[in-house]
Write a protein that holds these residues in place. Structure first.
Motif, mmCIF file in Angstrom:
data_model
loop_
_atom_site.group_PDB
_atom_site.id
_atom_site.type_symbol
_atom_site.label_atom_id
_atom_site.label_comp_id
_atom_site.label_asym_id
_atom_site.label_seq_id
_atom_site.Cartn_x
_atom_site.Cartn_y
_atom_site.Cartn_z
ATOM 1 N N PHE A 116 0.813 -1.254 0.043
ATOM 2 C CA PHE A 116 0.175 0.056 -0.085
ATOM 3 C C PHE A 116 0.785 1.240 0.142
ATOM 4 O O PHE A 116 2.233 1.050 0.065
ATOM 5 C CB PHE A 116 -1.227 -0.202 1.268
ATOM 6 C CG PHE A 116 -0.429 0.044 2.498
ATOM 7 C CD1 PHE A 116 -0.226 1.542 3.176
ATOM 8 C CD2 PHE A 116 0.125 -0.901 3.158
ATOM 9 C CE1 PHE A 116 0.187 1.599 4.159
ATOM 10 C CE2 PHE A 116 0.803 -1.036 4.285
ATOM 11 C CZ PHE A 116 0.988 0.330 5.171
ATOM 12 N N HIS A 117 0.158 2.481 -0.354
ATOM 13 C CA HIS A 117 0.986 3.615 -0.430
ATOM 14 C C HIS A 117 2.034 3.430 -1.549
ATOM 15 O O HIS A 117 3.221 3.942 -1.322
ATOM 16 C CB HIS A 117 1.556 4.146 0.862
ATOM 17 C CG HIS A 117 0.528 4.767 1.595
ATOM 18 N ND1 HIS A 117 -0.802 5.054 1.305
ATOM 19 C CD2 HIS A 117 0.576 5.549 2.941
ATOM 20 C CE1 HIS A 117 -1.516 5.619 1.995
ATOM 21 N NE2 HIS A 117 -0.593 6.143 3.127
ATOM 22 N N SER A 118 1.850 2.437 -2.392
ATOM 23 C CA SER A 118 2.706 2.196 -3.418
ATOM 24 C C SER A 118 3.032 3.312 -4.630
ATOM 25 O O SER A 118 2.098 4.144 -4.800
ATOM 26 C CB SER A 118 2.611 0.984 -4.128
ATOM 27 O OG SER A 118 3.381 0.551 -5.270
ATOM 28 N N GLN A 119 4.240 3.383 -5.037
ATOM 29 C CA GLN A 119 4.364 4.294 -6.347
ATOM 30 C C GLN A 119 3.407 3.948 -7.488
ATOM 31 O O GLN A 119 2.818 2.901 -7.207
ATOM 32 C CB GLN A 119 5.806 4.215 -6.896
ATOM 33 C CG GLN A 119 6.194 2.942 -7.394
ATOM 34 C CD GLN A 119 7.665 2.864 -7.779
ATOM 35 O OE1 GLN A 119 8.555 2.195 -7.160
ATOM 36 N NE2 GLN A 119 8.084 3.623 -8.969
ATOM 37 N N GLU A 138 4.272 -2.705 3.095
ATOM 38 C CA GLU A 138 3.738 -3.980 3.025
ATOM 39 C C GLU A 138 3.021 -4.271 4.066
ATOM 40 O O GLU A 138 3.658 -4.394 5.329
ATOM 41 C CB GLU A 138 4.685 -4.930 2.529
ATOM 42 C CG GLU A 138 4.230 -6.393 2.324
ATOM 43 C CD GLU A 138 5.364 -7.430 2.102
ATOM 44 O OE1 GLU A 138 4.806 -8.619 2.012
ATOM 45 O OE2 GLU A 138 6.513 -6.974 1.766
ATOM 46 N N TYR A 139 1.700 -4.768 4.127
ATOM 47 C CA TYR A 139 1.081 -5.731 5.152
ATOM 48 C C TYR A 139 1.652 -7.068 4.834
ATOM 49 O O TYR A 139 1.252 -7.809 3.901
ATOM 50 C CB TYR A 139 -0.372 -5.602 5.099
ATOM 51 C CG TYR A 139 -1.230 -6.294 6.157
ATOM 52 C CD1 TYR A 139 -1.668 -5.767 7.332
ATOM 53 C CD2 TYR A 139 -1.105 -7.916 5.967
ATOM 54 C CE1 TYR A 139 -2.750 -6.538 7.774
ATOM 55 C CE2 TYR A 139 -2.007 -8.569 6.894
ATOM 56 C CZ TYR A 139 -2.510 -7.957 7.919
ATOM 57 O OH TYR A 139 -3.387 -8.783 8.713
ATOM 58 N N GLN A 140 2.683 -7.704 5.459
ATOM 59 C CA GLN A 140 3.244 -9.030 5.221
ATOM 60 C C GLN A 140 2.497 -10.109 5.886
ATOM 61 O O GLN A 140 1.951 -10.170 7.049
ATOM 62 C CB GLN A 140 4.355 -8.997 5.846
ATOM 63 C CG GLN A 140 5.267 -10.340 5.265
ATOM 64 C CD GLN A 140 6.420 -10.782 6.204
ATOM 65 O OE1 GLN A 140 6.505 -10.463 7.348
ATOM 66 N NE2 GLN A 140 7.669 -11.152 5.638
ATOM 67 N N MET A 141 2.240 -11.301 5.064
ATOM 68 C CA MET A 141 1.468 -12.418 5.488
ATOM 69 C C MET A 141 2.244 -13.456 5.619
ATOM 70 O O MET A 141 2.963 -13.774 4.699
ATOM 71 C CB MET A 141 0.312 -12.520 4.494
ATOM 72 C CG MET A 141 -0.657 -11.695 4.375
ATOM 73 S SD MET A 141 -1.195 -11.333 2.464
ATOM 74 C CE MET A 141 -1.485 -12.952 1.985
ATOM 75 N N CYS A 161 6.671 -4.640 6.234
ATOM 76 C CA CYS A 161 7.828 -4.718 5.712
ATOM 77 C C CYS A 161 8.065 -3.301 4.813
ATOM 78 O O CYS A 161 6.963 -2.950 4.387
ATOM 79 C CB CYS A 161 7.851 -6.025 4.745
ATOM 80 S SG CYS A 161 8.266 -7.448 5.746
ATOM 81 N N SER A 162 9.131 -3.014 4.495
ATOM 82 C CA SER A 162 9.209 -1.757 3.867
ATOM 83 C C SER A 162 10.340 -1.580 2.623
ATOM 84 O O SER A 162 11.296 -0.892 2.981
ATOM 85 C CB SER A 162 9.795 -0.710 5.187
ATOM 86 O OG SER A 162 10.857 -1.050 5.695
ATOM 87 N N PRO A 163 9.958 -1.882 1.619
ATOM 88 C CA PRO A 163 10.660 -1.889 0.328
ATOM 89 C C PRO A 163 10.891 -0.425 -0.233
ATOM 90 O O PRO A 163 9.882 0.098 -0.560
ATOM 91 C CB PRO A 163 10.183 -2.693 -0.617
ATOM 92 C CG PRO A 163 8.739 -2.789 -0.376
ATOM 93 C CD PRO A 163 8.718 -2.853 1.117
ATOM 94 N N GLY A 164 12.130 0.450 0.203
ATOM 95 C CA GLY A 164 12.282 1.517 -0.096
ATOM 96 C C GLY A 164 11.655 2.705 0.662
ATOM 97 O O GLY A 164 11.208 3.909 0.216
ATOM 98 N N THR A 165 11.221 2.135 1.939
ATOM 99 C CA THR A 165 10.141 2.894 2.828
ATOM 100 C C THR A 165 10.865 2.794 4.073
ATOM 101 O O THR A 165 11.549 2.128 4.395
ATOM 102 C CB THR A 165 8.605 2.641 2.692
ATOM 103 O OG1 THR A 165 8.640 1.275 2.902
ATOM 104 C CG2 THR A 165 8.227 3.134 1.396
ATOM 105 N N GLU A 166 10.264 3.587 5.131
ATOM 106 C CA GLU A 166 10.741 3.440 6.464
ATOM 107 C C GLU A 166 9.364 3.833 7.258
ATOM 108 O O GLU A 166 8.602 4.913 6.661
ATOM 109 C CB GLU A 166 11.776 4.595 6.768
ATOM 110 C CG GLU A 166 13.215 4.176 6.286
ATOM 111 C CD GLU A 166 14.357 5.158 6.640
ATOM 112 O OE1 GLU A 166 15.479 4.656 6.913
ATOM 113 O OE2 GLU A 166 14.345 6.278 6.317
#
Length: 273
Positions: free
Chosen positions: A128-131, A147-150, A166-171
């Motif tokens: 979510f809040h993805s580019q 990411e809401y990780q499952m 989880c946070s690909p390219g985010t914090e």
């Protein structure tokens, strides 16, 4: 400002955000929910409104029928693959959202691509809040997103909570401080892989994010923003570290593990901030 004062300031800001949202939720507790507030993101018949983006492939290429509809669900299925070859995939909904309550149900299948990284076993997620998916390059592995990780029980005796972040390219800010971890575990129990799980993701723009599993809050954090690492191959113009994420796209994940999604609904909370 010294480090101690910075930490105090961050904790104070986090508390203010939490208090504001809790006051709002409490004031609305007696209001009966209107089913009309909810929008179905999936029509149960086809992938209308959804677009795949798979690593090594152009936007819109649903390689080997990775994402498919079966019996009123969206399946991530690899039966037409010969090799996974790092084809991390995401199925994006057509419009962005800012403040919202997303509900969905998911269940893993027994299917797993053995040439996928071991961490992908009984692992998937919802971004979510993805580019904008139109800005994701062909050779970009992960979208800049949260990411809401499952996760599910790997039957190795180790706990595997679900509903993690989880946070690909985010914090994000967790417990009042910027957390350097790529993934933050929730407090959920370990759930068997073949059980349906009810997931809730409640997002208030760039302030508070709440993860729920089977109706119980398991994780909260604040101020999702661009930063950190993990995502690779992106257009540098898309990664402006420190920029708060107030809105973005929702994407269902496919990373080598079979999974089924259903009952995907969203409620706009823009007027509740």
């Amino acid at each position: 400002m010294n480090l101690k004062n910075v930490r105090i300031k961050r904790k104070y800001e986090a508390c203010i955000i939490m208090l504001a949202v809790l006051l709002f939720m409490g004031s609305c507790g007696s209001t009966k929910e209107d089913p009309a507030d909810w929008q179905d993101l999936f029509n149960g018949k086809n992938l209308e409104g959804w677009t795949p983006k798979i690593y090594h492939h152009e936007l819109g290429d649903n390689y080997a029928n990775t994402f498919r509809v079966k019996d009123g669900t969206i399946e991530v299925n690899y039966d037409e693959y010969e090799q996974f070859n790092e084809r991390y995939g995401h199925l994006f909904y057509k419009q962005p959202f800012s403040s919202f309550h997303l509900k969905f149900r998911y269940k893993f299948t027994q299917q797993w691509m053995e040439d996928a990284p071991v961490y992908t076993y009984r692992n998937s997620g919802v971004m979510f809040h993805s580019q904008d998916p139109k800005t994701i390059l062909k050779e970009q592995d992960w979208p800049i997103s949260v990411e809401y990780q499952m996760l599910a029980d790997a039957e190795d005796g180790n706990p595997r909570p679900t509903g993690n972040m989880c946070s690909p390219g985010t914090e994000v800010i967790f417990e009042g401080e910027m957390d350097p971890r790529h993934c933050i575990e929730s407090t959920s129990p370990t759930i068997p892989w073949n059980e349906w799980v009810e997931a809730d993701l409640i997002v208030y723009g760039d302030s508070l994010v709440i993860h729920k599993v089977n109706g119980k809050t398991v994780l909260q954090y604040t101020k999702p923003q661009i930063g950190g690492e993990v995502a690779n191959g992106f257009d540098p113009e898309m990664k402006k570290d420190g920029q708060l994420l107030n809105s973005g796209y929702i994407g269902l994940q496919a990373e080598g593990q079979g999974v089924i999604f259903k009952n995907i609904k969203i409620k706009d909370l823009s007027n509740k901030e």
